[in-house]
Structure formats: structure tokens, C-alpha cells
Design a protein around this motif. Structure first.
Motif: not given
Length: 244
Positions: A2-4, A68-71, A84-88, A95-96
Motif C-alpha cells: 500500500a501507499a501511505y 500516487l493513487h489508492d493512497v 480532509t482538505g486534500a481528499a476533498d 483509498e481511505q
């Protein structure tokens, strides 16, 4: 594998994740600890206008520049607002979301507003008297760690030596969210709260309203607010388990 992406809270940088990043890499994961603008080795970039949007852009740019994908995007403390802001902005790359002793705040709310009134007053005085009016000095780590048996002298030394002042605008600028992040799976790793406490607060406290629902999973890691220093092996184990 996984990519963290690991984003630290106030006063810290990528260095704070070393005790967690190494065991994750030993498990075969791709790990990207972050130093935000003005923090750690980037302390020279700090300015009075370094704010929450600056730090959100740091993470967005990292995701894009490293393709990066599926992070699994991890935010500790204040960085709950950052992830939260970056995921928005880029929900398709996440990914989660993992909130380490923190959670997402509602649109329009700042980190400073989340603090109790007495803490807001104390912080404002520290900024005015010891931070040139725009930086919050690091806390007395040895005093904070004194009641915590899991924190050794090496951890206190690392915190004392490497922490830098936090640009205060990062705490006073509000979250600006569209809601695109809200469908992403979320894990809360709770250190200073229990699952029952969080669920109760989510039902009654507006600042916690995003922390309930079927989209959430919870893991308890009882320790102080900085578990990467007090229980890093257990934290790495929980993060590794987030992929399964």
C-alpha cells in the motif's frame, strides 16, 4: 503493498514518523512522510500567511507530483484538517482516510475554534508574547510526557530538539470543503478518547458530527496524543491492518 502518506500535526515534520515508517516499509509498503511548509527542514519557508490552505496544497502537490493513487492518507492531530482538505480536492486518489487521535472538522471551522476557550486564550498569549505575533512555540515536551510511562528520554530529546514553531494562521484559517471527501472510508485511531466517547460526542457536539456512521471504523490505542513516540510499533501494526 500500500501507499501511505503520513502527515504530522503541530510543530512536527516527517522526522516524527520515523519509528512508524520503518516497520511499515519492512512490511513492503510505500511510505511517504510529509514535512509541511514552514515545518522541520522547511522551517525557513514559514511566513505569517502560511495557513491551512498552504498545507493542504502541500499534500495535494505531493500526491500529484509522485503520481500516487489508492493512497492511505494519515493525519495526526491538526493534520486531520489537512488530509480532509486534500481528499476533498483529490478524492479519486485516496483509498481511505486515517485520523490519528483527531477527526474531520465541519466546513468553515478552524483548528483554533475546536480548542476550549481557555486554551484559545493561552495560545493567543503565547503567539503574541513568544511567537512574534504569528507563530505558536512548541510546548514543554518533558512536562507533557512526564505522566506517560511509554515515552522514553530519547523521544523527549527528539521532540525538544526537532520541533519548530507552528505558523498560527494554520490554526485560525477555516476548513473549506465541498463534501467530495465524504464518501471515502475512514479509520479513527483513538488515543485519548474511547470509541464510545467519540460516538456520544458525534451525536451531540457539532464539531464531531462527521465522526459517526457506517463509513467509519475505530481502533483504540490508549496512550498520549503522540503515539508515534509512545507506542510506535502498535501504531504501525494498526496502520498495516488498515489495508486488510
Amino acid at each position: 503493498m500500500a501507499a501511505y502518506v503520513l502527515v504530522p500535526g503541530f510543530w512536527l515534520g516527517a522526522w516524527a514518523w520515523r519509528p512508524v515508517a520503518q516497520p511499515l516499509r519492512e512490511r513492503g509498503h510505500n511510505v511517504h512522510p510529509v514535512s509541511l511548509t514552514g515545518m522541520a527542514e522547511r522551517a525557513g519557508q514559514a511566513r505569517p500567511d502560511t495557513d491551512l490552505e498552504t498545507h493542504i496544497n502541500d499534500v495535494v502537490n505531493l500526491l500529484a507530483s509522485r503520481d500516487l493513487h489508492d493512497v492511505i492518507l494519515v493525519g495526526h492531530s491538526y493534520a486531520g484538517l489537512v488530509i480532509t482538505g486534500a481528499a476533498d480536492r483529490l478524492p479519486e486518489r485516496i483509498e481511505q482516510l486515517v485520523y490519528l487521535d483527531t477527526g474531520p472538522l465541519p466546513d468553515g471551522m478552524s483548528q483554533n475554534e475546536f480548542a476550549p476557550p481557555e486554551q484559545q486564550t493561552t495560545n493567543a498569549e503565547l503567539v503574541a508574547n513568544y511567537g512574534d505575533g504569528w507563530q505558536l512555540p512548541p510546548p514543554p515536551w518533558a512536562t507533557l510526557a512526564a505522566p506517560v510511562p511509554d515515552v522514553d528520554e530519547a523521544a523527549i530529546e527528539a521532540l525538544t530538539t526537532n520541533s519548530v514553531p507552528q505558523p498560527w494562521a494554520t490554526a485560525t484559517s477555516p476548513a473549506r470543503l465541498t463534501g467530495r471527501w465524504e464518501k471515502l472510508p475512514r479509520l479513527a485511531i483513538l488515543c485519548t478518547f474511547t470509541t464510545e466517547q467519540v460516538r456520544a460526542m458525534a451525536a451531540t457536539v457539532p464539531a464531531f458530527r462527521h465522526m459517526a456512521g457506517d463509513i467509519w471504523r475505530y481502533a483504540e490505542l490508549p496512550t498520549w496524543h503522540w503515539p508515534m513516540f509512545s507506542r510506535p510499533a502498535e501504531l504501525a501494526e494498526i496502520l498495516d491492518g488498515a489495508t486488510r
